[in-house]
Design an enzyme around this catalytic site. Structure first.
Site, PDB file in Angstrom:
ATOM      1  N   HIS A  95       0.879  -1.170   0.000  1.00 45.14           N
ATOM      2  CA  HIS A  95       0.000   0.000   0.000  1.00 45.14           C
ATOM      3  C   HIS A  95       0.913   1.216   0.000  1.00 45.14           C
ATOM      4  O   HIS A  95       1.752   1.364   0.881  1.00 45.14           O
ATOM      5  CB  HIS A  95      -0.895   0.000   1.240  1.00 45.14           C
ATOM      6  CG  HIS A  95      -1.843   1.153   1.295  1.00 45.14           C
ATOM      7  ND1 HIS A  95      -2.500   1.510   2.441  1.00 45.14           N
ATOM      8  CD2 HIS A  95      -2.237   2.036   0.343  1.00 45.14           C
ATOM      9  CE1 HIS A  95      -3.264   2.569   2.195  1.00 45.14           C
ATOM     10  NE2 HIS A  95      -3.112   2.900   0.925  1.00 45.14           N
ATOM     11  N   ASP A  96       0.757   2.086  -0.983  1.00 42.39           N
ATOM     12  CA  ASP A  96       1.717   3.181  -1.137  1.00 42.39           C
ATOM     13  C   ASP A  96       1.817   4.047   0.108  1.00 42.39           C
ATOM     14  O   ASP A  96       2.894   4.586   0.417  1.00 42.39           O
ATOM     15  CB  ASP A  96       1.411   4.028  -2.378  1.00 42.39           C
ATOM     16  CG  ASP A  96      -0.008   4.547  -2.442  1.00 42.39           C
ATOM     17  OD1 ASP A  96      -0.785   4.340  -1.494  1.00 42.39           O
ATOM     18  OD2 ASP A  96      -0.357   5.177  -3.463  1.00 42.39           O
ATOM     19  N   THR A  97       0.738   4.162   0.880  1.00 45.42           N
ATOM     20  CA  THR A  97       0.816   4.948   2.109  1.00 45.42           C
ATOM     21  C   THR A  97       1.718   4.272   3.138  1.00 45.42           C
ATOM     22  O   THR A  97       2.438   4.943   3.879  1.00 45.42           O
ATOM     23  CB  THR A  97      -0.577   5.184   2.703  1.00 45.42           C
ATOM     24  OG1 THR A  97      -1.436   5.704   1.687  1.00 45.42           O
ATOM     25  CG2 THR A  97      -0.527   6.165   3.858  1.00 45.42           C
ATOM     26  N   THR A 100      -2.987  12.728  -4.361  1.00 41.49           N
ATOM     27  CA  THR A 100      -4.408  12.713  -4.693  1.00 41.49           C
ATOM     28  C   THR A 100      -5.250  12.686  -3.419  1.00 41.49           C
ATOM     29  O   THR A 100      -6.290  13.320  -3.323  1.00 41.49           O
ATOM     30  CB  THR A 100      -4.726  11.495  -5.581  1.00 41.49           C
ATOM     31  OG1 THR A 100      -3.954  11.596  -6.780  1.00 41.49           O
ATOM     32  CG2 THR A 100      -6.197  11.443  -5.936  1.00 41.49           C
ATOM     33  N   ASN A 131      -8.496   9.575   6.238  1.00 43.25           N
ATOM     34  CA  ASN A 131      -8.445   9.875   4.804  1.00 43.25           C
ATOM     35  C   ASN A 131      -9.113  11.221   4.541  1.00 43.25           C
ATOM     36  O   ASN A 131     -10.251  11.449   4.962  1.00 43.25           O
ATOM     37  CB  ASN A 131      -9.190   8.799   4.000  1.00 43.25           C
ATOM     38  CG  ASN A 131      -8.362   7.565   3.776  1.00 43.25           C
ATOM     39  OD1 ASN A 131      -7.535   7.221   4.594  1.00 43.25           O
ATOM     40  ND2 ASN A 131      -8.597   6.902   2.680  1.00 43.25           N
ATOM     41  N   GLY A 190       3.746  14.175  -2.915  1.00 45.46           N
ATOM     42  CA  GLY A 190       3.698  15.212  -3.937  1.00 45.46           C
ATOM     43  C   GLY A 190       3.343  16.584  -3.410  1.00 45.46           C
ATOM     44  O   GLY A 190       3.755  17.605  -3.981  1.00 45.46           O
TER      45      GLY A 190
END
Length: 462
Positions: A216-218, A239, A276, A382
């Site tokens: 999971h990228d997080t 995002t 989130n 980002g």
């Protein structure tokens, strides 16, 4: 991305970049997973000889395989409408409070649990013999080996965050067949070696191991937070904004559920306790609607707009779907009796103020609910390129913000591989290496937090 790791060096270079374009077909919104796999192969060709490969991606979505291991259709996109109204069906069987007590996951309409419930009567699910989350699917195509990486599995709402294993009782109550999932893997575990056909197609010389990372990228991004102590909050920006704490144990209280915090798993048995927030998706969609103007100029103009003139709830599911974002933000402001932003600069300032306010609420709430005070907020991902957002977050939180690294998920991915191959120690050693080698920017809070408290109260009163 290609990483090179040494005792006092950590370098990252982009080897290949490719588009990720979901496709709307008659049955709904789908991922072009074959296009993504082709991009992975092209990336391996461009990277040249490597010592290890690790894959991270977004969470919750999956591919279904038949008895021969063939993919049964393109994976459904989490922004697809098929899960609308599904949560109520799940809660009729397992009340929301019991669901949270069992899994610790915040409500999100796209969690894998709800996707599987939505697909229950589908022919595709009836034919499936295996379910692989997206990074595990790509790993399977590279190696021929099937597994389910734990940090990503923890986003399915089927994992018990106390035992770090499947919640068998919950799955039984919801008629979900856990045998669909491949055996669990943990970050650092071996995930196979590149198949001979992959070596031939990419020009690499074998054997090349594939290593399970925080897929999971997080999870990978949090692994790359360059914190020097325990009293920190993090915000993984892109995002989405994922704002919270790293804990040793989950927080499964009713207050935590009411505050919509999630307990996902991270490196070394840790818990990513976070909320989130819609994130820079709001700005990305707005910029797209405006025809992709110069972002630097837009942000400079937004900095001149009066602060906190209008704010929206950056976690509102009303902003989840793509399309017409500036209009929807304007409508939300109009409906709440606030000045309506009507220029790109005003909309952009509304978005950034709203995100900073959401960051403030998440950091405040996490500290209170987990009884875990913090002295600094780390922003990675980002959003670190957006100096205005970083400064506004420092102002809103009343805490210093350390921004960087930008490519946190890729760095966390590389460091877990390096750790598995004996080049670096545990997550504390990883973070020390990051702090020594990566460019970081510190933002001190300006003024008091009173205006932010007032804006927060104004938003809560609507």
């Amino acid at each position: 991305m290609v990483g090179r790791v040494g005792p006092d060096s950590l370098e990252l270079a982009e080897a290949h970049r490719f588009a990720n374009r979901p496709v709307r077909v008659p049955e709904g919104l789908r991922w072009d997973v074959l296009g993504l796999y082709a991009g992975v192969l092209a990336g391996l060709r461009a990277a040249g000889q490597v010592d290890s490969v690790g894959i991270d991606s977004w969470a919750v979505d999956y591919g279904l395989l038949d008895a021969d291991g063939a993919l049964l259709g393109n994976p459904v996109h989490y922004r697809d409408a098929r899960t609308e109204g599904v949560a109520e069906k799940v809660w009729a069987r397992v009340p929301a409070a019991e669901l949270y007590a069992a899994t610790g996951l915040q409500y999100a309409p796209f969690n894998t649990l709800y996707q599987l419930t939505a697909a229950r009567d589908s022919r595709q699910l009836a034919q499936a013999k295996r379910l692989l989350l997206v990074p595990d699917l790509l790993s399977y195509w590279l190696t021929g080996e099937q597994g389910t990486e734990l940090t990503n599995a923890s986003t399915t709402q089927l994992i018990d965050p106390r035992t770090h294993d499947w919640s068998h009782d919950l799955a039984a109550r919801l008629d979900i067949d856990l045998s669909l999932f491949a055996p669990l893997r943990r970050p650092g575990d071996a995930a196979g070696v590149l198949r001979a056909e992959v070596l031939e197609e990419t020009g690499l010389a074998g054997p090349v191991p594939v290593t399970a990372v925080g897929s999971h990228d997080t999870a990978s991004a949090v692994a790359a937070v360059p914190a020097t102590g325990e009293r920190f909050a993090y915000i993984c920006t892109g995002t989405w904004s994922l704002a919270g704490l790293e804990l040793d144990a989950p927080v499964l209280t009713e207050d935590s559920r009411a505050a919509n915090f999630t307990n996902e798993l991270g490196l070394d048995g840790t818990v990513r306790y976070l909320r989130n927030i819609m994130g820079l998706w709001l700005l990305q969609e707005s910029v797209r609607a405006w025809g992709d103007p110069d972002l630097g100029g837009l942000l400079r103009a937004a900095a001149e707009v009066p602060a906190l003139r209008s704010v929206v709830d950056a976690g509102d599911a009303a902003f989840l779907a793509p399309g017409r974002m500036p209009e929807r933000i304007a409508q939300a402001c109009r409906a709440s009796g606030q000045p309506v932003p009507d220029t790109p600069a005003e909309v952009t300032r509304c978005i950034l103020d709203s995100l900073a306010l959401a960051h403030r609420r998440a950091v405040e709430d996490a500290q209170r609910l987990a009884a875990h005070p913090v002295d600094v907020v780390h922003i990675v991902g980002g959003g670190t390129r957006n100096a205005l957002l970083c400064q506004l977050t420092a102002d809103a939180c009343g805490l210093p913000v350390v921004a960087g690294p930008t490519e946190a998920a890729a760095l966390g991915n590389v460091l877990v591989q390096a750790g598995a191959h004996g080049l670096v120690g545990d997550r504390h050693a990883m973070r020390a290496l990051l702090a020594r080698t990566q460019p970081l920017t510190r933002y001190e809070p300006r003024g008091g937090t009173g205006p932010w408290r007032d804006a927060q109260a104004r938003l809560a009163a609507r």
